[in-house]
Design a protein around this motif. Structure first.
Motif, short mmCIF file in Angstrom:
data_model
loop_
_atom_site.label_atom_id
_atom_site.label_comp_id
_atom_site.label_asym_id
_atom_site.label_seq_id
_atom_site.Cartn_x
_atom_site.Cartn_y
_atom_site.Cartn_z
N SER A 1 26.05 16.52 3.40
CA SER A 1 26.00 17.94 3.73
C SER A 1 26.62 18.19 5.11
O SER A 1 27.29 19.21 5.32
CB SER A 1 24.57 18.46 3.69
OG SER A 1 23.72 17.75 4.58
N PHE A 2 26.44 17.25 6.05
CA PHE A 2 27.09 17.40 7.36
C PHE A 2 28.61 17.30 7.22
O PHE A 2 29.35 18.08 7.84
CB PHE A 2 26.59 16.31 8.32
CG PHE A 2 27.26 16.36 9.67
CD1 PHE A 2 26.85 17.29 10.62
CD2 PHE A 2 28.31 15.50 9.97
CE1 PHE A 2 27.48 17.35 11.87
CE2 PHE A 2 28.93 15.55 11.21
CZ PHE A 2 28.51 16.48 12.16
N TYR A 3 29.07 16.39 6.39
CA TYR A 3 30.50 16.22 6.14
C TYR A 3 31.09 17.50 5.55
O TYR A 3 32.14 17.98 6.01
CB TYR A 3 30.70 15.04 5.19
CG TYR A 3 32.10 14.88 4.63
CD1 TYR A 3 33.16 14.52 5.46
CD2 TYR A 3 32.34 15.07 3.28
CE1 TYR A 3 34.43 14.36 4.94
CE2 TYR A 3 33.62 14.91 2.75
CZ TYR A 3 34.65 14.56 3.59
OH TYR A 3 35.92 14.40 3.08
N ARG A 4 30.41 18.10 4.57
CA ARG A 4 30.91 19.32 3.97
C ARG A 4 30.87 20.49 4.95
O ARG A 4 31.78 21.32 4.99
CB ARG A 4 30.12 19.66 2.71
CG ARG A 4 30.32 18.69 1.54
CD ARG A 4 31.79 18.61 1.14
NE ARG A 4 32.33 19.90 0.75
CZ ARG A 4 32.37 20.34 -0.52
NH1 ARG A 4 31.88 19.58 -1.48
NH2 ARG A 4 32.90 21.50 -0.81
N ALA A 5 29.81 20.58 5.75
CA ALA A 5 29.73 21.64 6.75
C ALA A 5 30.86 21.51 7.77
O ALA A 5 31.45 22.50 8.20
CB ALA A 5 28.38 21.60 7.45
N PHE A 6 31.19 20.27 8.12
CA PHE A 6 32.27 20.02 9.08
C PHE A 6 33.63 20.41 8.49
O PHE A 6 34.51 20.89 9.22
CB PHE A 6 32.26 18.53 9.45
CG PHE A 6 33.33 18.12 10.41
CD1 PHE A 6 33.21 18.40 11.77
CD2 PHE A 6 34.48 17.48 9.97
CE1 PHE A 6 34.21 18.03 12.67
CE2 PHE A 6 35.48 17.11 10.86
CZ PHE A 6 35.34 17.39 12.21
#
Length: 218
Positions: free
Chosen positions: A63-68
């Motif tokens: 989810s952090f990767y996608r938010a980034f």
């Protein structure tokens, strides 16, 4: 209605609807993925049990990767629109494709070849670099054999200039994806090659970064 009937791809209502879905998805992702990441992080903190980190680690990381990535998705959506506003759709039946073995492609890079608009009989390759948005295409191109998956990309809609940049899609259009030529200098400029002034001006209107014409003067 044949896509080549319109002066530019953007003049096709179906194209505008496809782009609207693309930008809405990108904007929603900008809200949803950070919220998911914060929710998972809050859940882990509230539970405060060390072993639960293993339950949260992969979802938190993804989810952090996608938010980034979401800001880049929004930027790419607007880059897609600029190309669609500058070029018409062309439809190609089973364009030549492969994996690696051409200049500029690594062993795992998938590529497509399209006709050079100013050199009859010659083709130019565009490389799909590894990216999460390219996965659908990468799984269906360059395999060298027929399968139900490769048949899904047997007909490719193309809007752009293969010497610079283009949007590819499944006729409809669906699965909009931007392919860019790799920059040839440290400033992100694409090599203009022997393209005509009209082709270069059109590419600039489409958002392609080309060297300043004045820089070529003595």
């Amino acid at each position: 209605m044949p896509p080549t009937q319109h002066p530019t791809a953007w003049d096709d209502p179906a194209t505008r609807r496809a782009w609207a879905k693309l930008i809405i998805s990108a904007l929603l992702g900008q809200i949803v993925w950070p919220a998911v990441w914060l929710g998972l992080l809050a859940g882990y903190v509230i539970m405060s049990i060390t072993w639960t980190l293993w339950l949260f680690f992969v979802p938190l990381l993804y989810s952090f990767y996608r938010a980034f990535l979401q800001p880049a998705y929004i930027s790419w959506a607007f880059r897609t629109r600029r190309l669609l506003r500058a070029y018409p759709w062309q439809v190609f039946e089973k364009p030549e494709s492969g994996i690696g073995k051409i200049p500029g492609a690594t062993a795992g890079d998938v590529w497509l070849k399209f006709p050079d608009p100013e050199r009859p009989g010659e083709t130019t390759a565009l490389i799909l670099k590894v990216h999460i948005r390219s996965m659908w295409w990468r799984r269906r191109l360059g395999r060298g054999y027929a399968s139900p998956k490769t048949a899904q990309a047997g007909q490719v809609s193309f809007a752009g200039d293969p010497r610079f940049a283009a949007v590819i899609a499944v006729p409809g259009p669906r699965r909009l994806y931007v392919i860019l030529r790799q920059p040839t200098d440290g400033r992100g400029h694409v090599d203009p090659g022997a393209a005509s002034p009209a082709a270069l001006e059109r590419a600039r209107r489409a958002g392609v970064r080309l060297p300043d014409p004045q820089s070529a003067l003595p």
